[in-house]
Design a protein around this motif. Structure first.
Motif, PDB file in Angstrom:
ATOM      1  N   ASP A   1       0.814  -1.220   0.000  1.00  0.00           N
ATOM      2  CA  ASP A   1       0.000   0.000   0.000  1.00  0.00           C
ATOM      3  C   ASP A   1       0.846   1.268   0.000  1.00  0.00           C
ATOM      4  OD1 ASP A   1       0.969   0.013   2.563  1.00  0.00           O
ATOM      5  OD2 ASP A   1      -0.970   0.147   3.557  1.00  0.00           O
ATOM      6  N   HIS A   2       2.170   1.112   0.031  1.00  0.00           N
ATOM      7  CA  HIS A   2       3.060   2.269  -0.144  1.00  0.00           C
ATOM      8  C   HIS A   2       4.074   1.976  -1.241  1.00  0.00           C
ATOM      9  CE1 HIS A   2       6.108   5.303   0.282  1.00  0.00           C
ATOM     10  NE2 HIS A   2       7.003   4.376   0.574  1.00  0.00           N
ATOM     11  N   ILE A   3       4.120   2.870  -2.241  1.00  0.00           N
ATOM     12  CA  ILE A   3       5.135   2.792  -3.293  1.00  0.00           C
ATOM     13  C   ILE A   3       5.540   4.209  -3.685  1.00  0.00           C
ATOM     14  CG2 ILE A   3       4.207   0.629  -4.257  1.00  0.00           C
ATOM     15  CD1 ILE A   3       3.145   2.372  -6.616  1.00  0.00           C
ATOM     16  N   VAL A   4       6.619   4.299  -4.440  1.00  0.00           N
ATOM     17  CA  VAL A   4       6.993   5.533  -5.132  1.00  0.00           C
ATOM     18  C   VAL A   4       6.785   5.288  -6.620  1.00  0.00           C
ATOM     19  CG1 VAL A   4       8.848   7.132  -5.692  1.00  0.00           C
ATOM     20  CG2 VAL A   4       8.639   6.240  -3.369  1.00  0.00           C
ATOM     21  N   LEU A   5       5.965   6.106  -7.250  1.00  0.00           N
ATOM     22  CA  LEU A   5       5.714   6.005  -8.681  1.00  0.00           C
ATOM     23  C   LEU A   5       6.597   7.016  -9.401  1.00  0.00           C
ATOM     24  CD1 LEU A   5       4.105   4.998 -11.166  1.00  0.00           C
ATOM     25  CD2 LEU A   5       2.426   6.797 -10.665  1.00  0.00           C
ATOM     26  N   LEU A   6       7.498   6.526 -10.253  1.00  0.00           N
ATOM     27  CA  LEU A   6       8.410   7.389 -11.005  1.00  0.00           C
ATOM     28  C   LEU A   6       7.965   7.426 -12.457  1.00  0.00           C
ATOM     29  CD1 LEU A   6      10.951   9.094 -11.340  1.00  0.00           C
ATOM     30  CD2 LEU A   6      12.284   6.961 -11.492  1.00  0.00           C
ATOM     31  N   LEU A   7       7.567   8.604 -12.911  1.00  0.00           N
ATOM     32  CA  LEU A   7       7.125   8.812 -14.292  1.00  0.00           C
ATOM     33  C   LEU A   7       8.242   9.519 -15.054  1.00  0.00           C
ATOM     34  CD1 LEU A   7       3.494  10.071 -13.547  1.00  0.00           C
ATOM     35  CD2 LEU A   7       4.213   7.748 -14.152  1.00  0.00           C
ATOM     36  N   GLU A   8       8.902   8.779 -15.917  1.00  0.00           N
ATOM     37  CA  GLU A   8      10.059   9.319 -16.639  1.00  0.00           C
ATOM     38  C   GLU A   8       9.622  10.054 -17.903  1.00  0.00           C
ATOM     39  OE1 GLU A   8      13.023   9.328 -15.519  1.00  0.00           O
ATOM     40  OE2 GLU A   8      13.750   7.380 -14.852  1.00  0.00           O
ATOM     41  N   GLU A   9      10.357  11.147 -18.217  1.00  0.00           N
ATOM     42  CA  GLU A   9      10.207  11.907 -19.456  1.00  0.00           C
ATOM     43  C   GLU A   9       8.826  12.548 -19.608  1.00  0.00           C
ATOM     44  OE1 GLU A   9      10.973   8.389 -20.299  1.00  0.00           O
ATOM     45  OE2 GLU A   9      13.121   8.616 -20.030  1.00  0.00           O
ATOM     46  N   LEU A  10       8.245  13.019 -18.516  1.00  0.00           N
ATOM     47  CA  LEU A  10       6.925  13.650 -18.605  1.00  0.00           C
ATOM     48  C   LEU A  10       6.940  14.846 -19.559  1.00  0.00           C
ATOM     49  CD1 LEU A  10       3.994  13.803 -17.549  1.00  0.00           C
ATOM     50  CD2 LEU A  10       4.827  15.309 -15.732  1.00  0.00           C
ATOM     51  N   ALA A  11       7.994  15.657 -19.498  1.00  0.00           N
ATOM     52  CA  ALA A  11       8.053  16.857 -20.333  1.00  0.00           C
ATOM     53  C   ALA A  11       8.347  16.547 -21.801  1.00  0.00           C
ATOM     54  CB  ALA A  11       9.106  17.825 -19.793  1.00  0.00           C
ATOM     55  N   GLN A  12       8.751  15.316 -22.099  1.00  0.00           N
ATOM     56  CA  GLN A  12       9.013  14.937 -23.486  1.00  0.00           C
ATOM     57  C   GLN A  12       7.746  14.520 -24.218  1.00  0.00           C
ATOM     58  OE1 GLN A  12      11.370  14.857 -21.347  1.00  0.00           O
ATOM     59  NE2 GLN A  12      13.241  15.381 -22.412  1.00  0.00           N
ATOM     60  N   LEU A  13       6.618  14.514 -23.512  1.00  0.00           N
ATOM     61  CA  LEU A  13       5.373  14.049 -24.103  1.00  0.00           C
ATOM     62  C   LEU A  13       4.646  15.176 -24.823  1.00  0.00           C
ATOM     63  CD1 LEU A  13       4.007  11.942 -21.097  1.00  0.00           C
ATOM     64  CD2 LEU A  13       5.453  11.171 -22.991  1.00  0.00           C
ATOM     65  N   GLU A  14       4.045  14.850 -25.960  1.00  0.00           N
ATOM     66  CA  GLU A  14       3.209  15.811 -26.661  1.00  0.00           C
ATOM     67  C   GLU A  14       1.878  15.952 -25.934  1.00  0.00           C
ATOM     68  OE1 GLU A  14       2.976  14.679 -30.744  1.00  0.00           O
ATOM     69  OE2 GLU A  14       5.100  15.096 -31.130  1.00  0.00           O
ATOM     70  N   ALA A  15       1.091  16.956 -26.339  1.00  0.00           N
ATOM     71  CA  ALA A  15      -0.118  17.333 -25.599  1.00  0.00           C
ATOM     72  C   ALA A  15      -1.092  16.180 -25.348  1.00  0.00           C
ATOM     73  CB  ALA A  15      -0.815  18.485 -26.321  1.00  0.00           C
ATOM     74  N   PRO A  16      -1.427  15.327 -26.335  1.00  0.00           N
ATOM     75  CA  PRO A  16      -2.395  14.258 -26.056  1.00  0.00           C
ATOM     76  C   PRO A  16      -1.933  13.326 -24.936  1.00  0.00           C
ATOM     77  CG  PRO A  16      -2.132  14.534 -28.418  1.00  0.00           C
ATOM     78  CD  PRO A  16      -1.070  15.369 -27.771  1.00  0.00           C
ATOM     79  N   MET A  17      -0.636  13.024 -24.918  1.00  0.00           N
ATOM     80  CA  MET A  17      -0.131  12.119 -23.892  1.00  0.00           C
ATOM     81  C   MET A  17      -0.061  12.823 -22.534  1.00  0.00           C
ATOM     82  SD  MET A  17       0.688   9.036 -23.460  1.00  0.00           S
ATOM     83  CE  MET A  17       1.510   8.025 -22.230  1.00  0.00           C
ATOM     84  N   GLN A  18       0.285  14.112 -22.525  1.00  0.00           N
ATOM     85  CA  GLN A  18       0.263  14.854 -21.262  1.00  0.00           C
ATOM     86  C   GLN A  18      -1.146  14.876 -20.670  1.00  0.00           C
ATOM     87  OE1 GLN A  18       2.214  18.577 -20.651  1.00  0.00           O
ATOM     88  NE2 GLN A  18       3.816  18.201 -22.168  1.00  0.00           N
ATOM     89  N   LYS A  19      -2.145  15.053 -21.535  1.00  0.00           N
ATOM     90  CA  LYS A  19      -3.532  15.032 -21.049  1.00  0.00           C
ATOM     91  C   LYS A  19      -3.870  13.679 -20.446  1.00  0.00           C
ATOM     92  CE  LYS A  19      -5.235  18.447 -24.395  1.00  0.00           C
ATOM     93  NZ  LYS A  19      -6.102  18.665 -25.588  1.00  0.00           N
ATOM     94  N   ALA A  20      -3.401  12.615 -21.080  1.00  0.00           N
ATOM     95  CA  ALA A  20      -3.685  11.274 -20.575  1.00  0.00           C
ATOM     96  C   ALA A  20      -3.041  11.032 -19.222  1.00  0.00           C
ATOM     97  CB  ALA A  20      -3.207  10.227 -21.581  1.00  0.00           C
ATOM     98  N   CYS A  21      -1.972  11.779 -18.920  1.00  0.00           N
ATOM     99  CA  CYS A  21      -1.285  11.618 -17.634  1.00  0.00           C
ATOM    100  C   CYS A  21      -1.991  12.358 -16.506  1.00  0.00           C
ATOM    101  CB  CYS A  21       0.154  12.123 -17.739  1.00  0.00           C
ATOM    102  SG  CYS A  21       1.230  11.054 -18.719  1.00  0.00           S
ATOM    103  N   GLY A  22      -2.937  13.234 -16.841  1.00  0.00           N
ATOM    104  CA  GLY A  22      -3.619  14.008 -15.817  1.00  0.00           C
ATOM    105  C   GLY A  22      -4.222  13.170 -14.704  1.00  0.00           C
ATOM    106  N   PRO A  23      -5.039  12.151 -15.027  1.00  0.00           N
ATOM    107  CA  PRO A  23      -5.646  11.351 -13.953  1.00  0.00           C
ATOM    108  C   PRO A  23      -4.638  10.643 -13.057  1.00  0.00           C
ATOM    109  CG  PRO A  23      -6.794  10.992 -16.034  1.00  0.00           C
ATOM    110  CD  PRO A  23      -5.566  11.779 -16.351  1.00  0.00           C
TER     111      PRO A  23
ATOM    112  N   PRO B   1      -2.760   3.332  -1.805  1.00  0.00           N
ATOM    113  CA  PRO B   1      -3.195   4.538  -1.078  1.00  0.00           C
ATOM    114  C   PRO B   1      -2.066   5.449  -0.615  1.00  0.00           C
ATOM    115  CG  PRO B   1      -3.513   2.557   0.263  1.00  0.00           C
ATOM    116  CD  PRO B   1      -3.184   2.093  -1.113  1.00  0.00           C
ATOM    117  N   ARG B   2      -0.898   4.891  -0.366  1.00  0.00           N
ATOM    118  CA  ARG B   2       0.217   5.712   0.133  1.00  0.00           C
ATOM    119  C   ARG B   2       1.289   5.869  -0.958  1.00  0.00           C
ATOM    120  NH1 ARG B   2       2.634   3.371   5.322  1.00  0.00           N
ATOM    121  NH2 ARG B   2       2.214   1.354   4.335  1.00  0.00           N
ATOM    122  N   THR B   3       0.835   6.242  -2.144  1.00  0.00           N
ATOM    123  CA  THR B   3       1.746   6.417  -3.281  1.00  0.00           C
ATOM    124  C   THR B   3       2.291   7.835  -3.312  1.00  0.00           C
ATOM    125  OG1 THR B   3       0.622   4.750  -4.643  1.00  0.00           O
ATOM    126  CG2 THR B   3       1.937   6.400  -5.792  1.00  0.00           C
ATOM    127  N   PHE B   4       3.597   7.943  -3.492  1.00  0.00           N
ATOM    128  CA  PHE B   4       4.252   9.235  -3.726  1.00  0.00           C
ATOM    129  C   PHE B   4       4.656   9.280  -5.194  1.00  0.00           C
ATOM    130  CE2 PHE B   4       8.531  11.507  -3.578  1.00  0.00           C
ATOM    131  CZ  PHE B   4       7.965  12.757  -3.774  1.00  0.00           C
TER     132      PHE B   4
END
Length: 276
Positions: free
Chosen positions: A90-112, A126-129
């Motif tokens: 219930d605790h992890i660290v989520l690392l999203l690599e290259e967020l700024a390299q994404l074009e607009a449609p993919m950035q929108k998909a990352c919103g949720p 529940p305890r995700t950073f």
């Protein structure tokens, strides 16, 4: 923010997430090669926190919703299993690599992911950073400006290289060779000519490359200019006296005449003493 300061910040945020507190997502941006992802991995190791890493450049918006399937007469979306694997604590660290390299449609998909903490219909533990990384548009590394709806939900940290932090990390981990640490101490501005990751690559290569091939290999890691300067420094290091003999009998040891050799000798002696 310096790497050492970012390490402290990551430790604090991860600890708060483990306690179940509401922790905002971080976005770390910098020029290429400053070790953004490495700092996150090291913080997770210190905290003994599991890390779930996604390289977003290899994803498409449909990957987050998944493919449709008809179950009991209704359409259900089936996201890939690797987005949020079964059996996570219930605790992890989520690392999203290259967020700024994404074009607009993919950035929108990352919103949720950022504000709803879910991949499609699959909730995160529940305890995700959440930490994301990326370059800046001015770095000319294929990065885009973050869309406003993402930018407003992230604490954006600008990571800056600092030679003292790299030298301390290199000494602690052994991933930066003695000669490279001495060179960067002698010429701290060399960190502006090649990023930390390049010096780490050069250190790895230096240990296994035949002497006659060093110039070309180091140029491949550092670019020709910094490589030539470092090669000149290596030639100075070859003129050093026997350091162990100097420590045993300093009063009878000859003092080098060249200023560069004197400097390298003092630095090498300090390095040797530190490891006694």
């Amino acid at each position: 923010m310096r790497p050492k300061q970012l390490a402290t910040l990551l430790d604090s945020f991860i600890a708060a997430a483990k306690e179940g507190r509401d922790v905002p997502a971080l976005h770390i941006q910098s020029p290429p090669g400053l070790g953004k992802s490495a700092l996150v991995h090291q913080a997770c190791a210190r905290a003994e926190s599991p890390i779930l890493e996604h390289h977003l450049l290899f994803k498409e918006p449909v990957d987050f919703s998944g493919v449709p399937a008809v179950v009991d007469g209704r359409t259900r979306w089936c996201p890939p299993a690797d987005l949020v694997p079964d059996g996570l604590p219930d605790h992890i660290v989520l690392l999203l690599e290259e967020l700024a390299q994404l074009e607009a449609p993919m950035q929108k998909a990352c919103g949720p992911i950022i504000w709803d903490r879910r991949f499609g219909t699959i909730p995160l533990p529940p305890r995700t950073f959440i930490v994301s990384t990326g370059n800046r548009p001015e770095d000319k590394a294929g990065a885009f400006k973050l869309l406003t709806h993402l930018r407003k939900r992230l604490i954006v940290i600008d990571l800056e290289s600092h030679v003292d932090d790299l030298l301390e990390w290199g000494l602690t981990t052994g991933r930066i060779s003695n000669h490279i640490r001495l060179f960067l101490t002698f010429k701290k501005t060399a960190l502006h000519d090649a990023p930390p990751r390049a010096w780490e690559l050069a250190s790895q290569a230096l240990a296994i490359t035949p002497t006659v091939l060093r110039q070309e290999v180091l140029a491949g890691a550092l670019e020709p200019g910094p490589a030539a300067e470092f090669m000149a420094f290596l030639e100075v290091c070859e003129k050093l006296p026997d350091l162990k003999r100097v420590l045993k009998n300093p009063e009878k040891s000859a003092i080098p005449s060249e200023l560069s050799v004197i400097y390298a000798t003092v630095g090498s002696l300090a390095e040797l003493v530190a490891h006694l």
